[in-house]
Scaffold this motif. Structure first.
Motif, mmCIF file in Angstrom:
data_model
loop_
_atom_site.group_PDB
_atom_site.id
_atom_site.type_symbol
_atom_site.label_atom_id
_atom_site.label_comp_id
_atom_site.label_asym_id
_atom_site.label_seq_id
_atom_site.Cartn_x
_atom_site.Cartn_y
_atom_site.Cartn_z
ATOM 1 N N SER A 47 0.835 -1.201 0.000
ATOM 2 C CA SER A 47 0.000 0.000 0.000
ATOM 3 C C SER A 47 0.876 1.260 0.000
ATOM 4 O O SER A 47 0.636 2.196 -0.768
ATOM 5 C CB SER A 47 -0.921 -0.012 1.226
ATOM 6 N N SER A 48 1.919 1.276 0.840
ATOM 7 C CA SER A 48 2.805 2.457 0.894
ATOM 8 C C SER A 48 3.439 2.706 -0.467
ATOM 9 O O SER A 48 3.536 3.836 -0.934
ATOM 10 C CB SER A 48 3.950 2.258 1.886
ATOM 11 N N ARG A 49 3.884 1.610 -1.098
ATOM 12 C CA ARG A 49 4.544 1.772 -2.402
ATOM 13 C C ARG A 49 3.579 2.327 -3.447
ATOM 14 O O ARG A 49 3.954 3.127 -4.292
ATOM 15 C CB ARG A 49 5.096 0.427 -2.886
ATOM 16 N N LEU A 50 2.327 1.882 -3.381
ATOM 17 C CA LEU A 50 1.339 2.371 -4.352
ATOM 18 C C LEU A 50 1.004 3.844 -4.100
ATOM 19 O O LEU A 50 0.824 4.622 -5.045
ATOM 20 C CB LEU A 50 0.068 1.513 -4.316
ATOM 21 N N HIS A 51 0.938 4.240 -2.813
ATOM 22 C CA HIS A 51 0.723 5.662 -2.513
ATOM 23 C C HIS A 51 1.867 6.478 -3.114
ATOM 24 O O HIS A 51 1.656 7.502 -3.756
ATOM 25 C CB HIS A 51 0.696 5.903 -1.004
ATOM 26 N N GLU A 52 3.082 5.994 -2.872
ATOM 27 C CA GLU A 52 4.292 6.681 -3.331
ATOM 28 C C GLU A 52 4.265 6.839 -4.866
ATOM 29 O O GLU A 52 4.585 7.897 -5.401
ATOM 30 C CB GLU A 52 5.507 5.851 -2.879
ATOM 31 N N LYS A 53 3.814 5.776 -5.524
ATOM 32 C CA LYS A 53 3.788 5.769 -6.990
ATOM 33 C C LYS A 53 2.727 6.742 -7.526
ATOM 34 O O LYS A 53 2.947 7.426 -8.525
ATOM 35 C CB LYS A 53 3.461 4.336 -7.442
ATOM 36 N N ASN A 54 1.575 6.802 -6.842
ATOM 37 C CA ASN A 54 0.423 7.514 -7.424
ATOM 38 C C ASN A 54 0.208 8.933 -6.922
ATOM 39 O O ASN A 54 -0.530 9.702 -7.514
ATOM 40 C CB ASN A 54 -0.864 6.720 -7.150
ATOM 41 N N ILE A 55 0.847 9.267 -5.819
ATOM 42 C CA ILE A 55 0.462 10.496 -5.115
ATOM 43 C C ILE A 55 0.655 11.745 -5.986
ATOM 44 O O ILE A 55 -0.194 12.642 -5.990
ATOM 45 C CB ILE A 55 1.212 10.590 -3.766
ATOM 46 N N TYR A 56 1.732 11.770 -6.751
ATOM 47 C CA TYR A 56 2.004 12.965 -7.545
ATOM 48 C C TYR A 56 0.970 13.120 -8.676
ATOM 49 O O TYR A 56 0.546 14.226 -8.995
ATOM 50 C CB TYR A 56 3.438 12.936 -8.092
ATOM 51 N N TYR A 57 0.547 11.970 -9.239
ATOM 52 C CA TYR A 57 -0.455 12.032 -10.317
ATOM 53 C C TYR A 57 -1.799 12.518 -9.769
ATOM 54 O O TYR A 57 -2.502 13.292 -10.400
ATOM 55 C CB TYR A 57 -0.616 10.660 -10.988
ATOM 56 N N VAL A 58 -2.136 12.013 -8.592
ATOM 57 C CA VAL A 58 -3.400 12.432 -7.962
ATOM 58 C C VAL A 58 -3.342 13.934 -7.689
ATOM 59 O O VAL A 58 -4.302 14.673 -7.943
ATOM 60 C CB VAL A 58 -3.652 11.625 -6.654
ATOM 61 N N TYR A 59 -2.194 14.393 -7.201
ATOM 62 C CA TYR A 59 -2.006 15.824 -6.903
ATOM 63 C C TYR A 59 -2.172 16.663 -8.179
ATOM 64 O O TYR A 59 -2.912 17.654 -8.201
ATOM 65 C CB TYR A 59 -0.613 16.022 -6.288
ATOM 66 N N ASN A 60 -1.487 16.246 -9.238
ATOM 67 C CA ASN A 60 -1.552 17.002 -10.500
ATOM 68 C C ASN A 60 -2.970 17.075 -11.027
ATOM 69 O O ASN A 60 -3.438 18.132 -11.461
ATOM 70 C CB ASN A 60 -0.684 16.295 -11.554
#
Ligand code: KG4
Ligand code: ZN
Length: 331
Positions: A47-60
Motif C-alpha cells: 500500500s505504501s509503495r502504491l501511494h508513493e507511486k500515485n500520489i504525484y499524479y493524484v495531486y496534478n
C-alpha cells in the motif's frame, strides 16, 4: 480560503481542494482495491509503495481539475492517524514537502474525527449527537457534545465491523473489499442461518471475532461434510447478526443519554441494510452519500475547516510539520 487536503491512511490516495464554505473545487481518489482484490486484503508494505507511486499524479489531477494553482492554496491538511504507518508517512511527507517549498501552513487531521466531520459536507450538524463510526479499522459509538468534545462510549474489543465483513467475504470467495459484496449478495438471500450475536450485553462495546469464527467454522465444517451452502442466505444471515447489534446498541445509547440526533459514518455506513434499519429506528438519522462514506480527502477538508474556524491562534496550526506519526498509528 482554499485548503488542499490529503488522505492516505489505508488503501486510498485522495486529494481534494475545498474552501471554508465546503465548496469542493476538485476531489480525486486513486483506490488500490483492484490490486488488493488479488490478495483478499490490504498488504501494508505494498500500500505504501502504491501511494508513493500515485500520489504525484493524484495531486496534478486535483490541481488541474480545480483550475487553481498551488499559489492559490492557503492551507494544507493531511491525515496523521490512525492508519497504516507507511501509508500515512507517504501522505505526510508529500504535504511537508509542499509546505516547505511553497510556505503553506499544515493542519493535521485525525482520521476518525474526519469521518464524523464528513457530515458537515452534506448536513447541518447539531449537538449533542451520537455518532456510530463503523469502518474497516474501527467500530465505535461516539458521544459528541460539541465539535470539540467527543467521548467514545463504546468500541470494538477485537475486530472492526468492516474488517469482519472483509474476512467473511474472503471465506465465501467473494473478493475484496467484502462489505459491498456481502451487501449486494444479501439482497437475494434470506436470514436462514443462525450465528452468535456479537457481544450482546449491556455495554456499548462490540466484539466481532466470535461472529467471524462462528461463520468460518460453519463454512469449513459444511465444506468437509460436502454440504451445499446457499451463499446469498449465508451473506444475509451474517449481515443480520453483524448489523443488528449496532442498531441495538445505538438505540440503547440514544435512550440512556436522551439524544435523538443520530449519525452513522465510515465505510460500513454505506451498507444498505444498516441504512434501512437505522432509518426504521431513527427517522432523521444522518448518513453521507456513498463517496463520503469510505475514505476520502473531502472529509479531511471538512475537519480542517472546523479546526481553522476554531483555532485559538494562528500559531496553533501554523506549520505543524513536525508531525509525529508514531503516536497516531494503530494498525
Ligand atoms: O472508512 P473506510 O473506507 O476505511 C477505514 O477507515 O477503514 O472503510 C472501509 C470498510 C471496508 O471494511 C469495507 O468492506 C467496508 O468499509 N464497506 C462496507 C460497505 N462498503 C464499504 N461494509 C458493509 N457494507 C457496505 N456496503
Ligand atoms: Zn476511514
Amino acid at each position: 480560503m482554499k485548503i488542499l487536503c490529503l488522505e492516505s491512511s489505508c488503501d486510498e490516495t485522495s486529494i481534494a481542494i475545498i474552501d471554508e464554505n465546503y465548496k469542493i473545487y476538485s476531489h480525486v481518489t486513486n483506490t488500490q482495491i483492484e490490486e488488493f482484490s488479488k490478495y483478499g486484503g490490504v498488504i501494508p508494505e505494498l500500500s505504501s509503495r502504491l501511494h508513493e507511486k500515485n500520489i504525484y499524479y493524484v495531486y496534478n489531477q486535483a490541481i488541474n481539475e480545480s483550475k487553481l494553482k498551488i499559489s492559490d492554496i492557503d492551507y494544507l491538511a493531511v491525515t496523521v492517524g490512525p492508519g497504516l504507518v507507511g501509508s500515512l508517512l507517504c501522505g505526510i511527507n508529500f504535504i511537508k514537502t509542499l509546505s516547505f517549498i511553497y510556505k503553506i501552513p499544515v493542519i493535521e487531521v485525525n482520521h476518525m474525527q474526519a469521518h464524523i466531520s464528513s457530515l458537515y459536507l452534506e448536513h447541518e450538524v447539531k449537538y449533542p449527537m451520537l455518532s456510530l463510526v463503523v469502518s474497516g479499522g474501527h467500530t465505535m459509538i461516539v458521544k459528541c457534545d460539541s465539535p470539540t468534545e467527543y467521548k467514545i462510549i463504546g468500541q470494538t474489543l477485537d475486530d472492526a465491523c468492516g474488517e469482519c465483513f472483509d474476512k467473511v467475504a474472503r471465506v465465501l470467495d467473494l473478493g475484496y473489499p467484502g462489505g459491498p459484496k456481502i451487501d449486494e449478495l444479501s439482497k437475494s438471500g434470506k436470514v436462514t442461518y443462525e450465528f452468535v450475536h456479537a457481544k450482546d450485553d449491556n455495554s456499548y462495546d462490540f466484539s466481532y471475532s466470535g461472529l467471524k469464527s462462528n461463520v468460518f467454522n460453519f463454512v469449513n465444517q459444511s465444506k468437509m461434510k460436502n454440504i451445499d451452502l446457499n451463499k446469498s442466505d449465508l451473506a444475509a444471515s451474517f449481515q443480520f447478526y453483524a448489523i443488528e447489534i449496532l442498531v441495538k446498541k445505538m438505540k440503547k445509547a440514544s435512550f440512556e443519554y436522551g439524544i435523538n440526533n443520530i449519525s452513522v459514518v465510515g465505510g460500513v455506513s454505506a451498507n444498505s441494510y444498516l441504512q434501512k434499519r437505522m432509518y426504521e429506528e431513527f427517522s432523521k438519522c444522518m448518513f453521507v452519500s456513498h463517496q463520503y462514506c469510505t475514505d476520502n480527502a473531502a472529509m479531511i477538508g471538512a475537519r480542517a475547516i472546523f479546526d481553522l474556524n476554531n483555532a485559538v491562534s494562528f500559531e496553533k496550526i501554523n506549520l505543524k510539520v513536525n508531525l509525529s506519526v508514531e503516536k497516531n498509528c494503530q494498525d
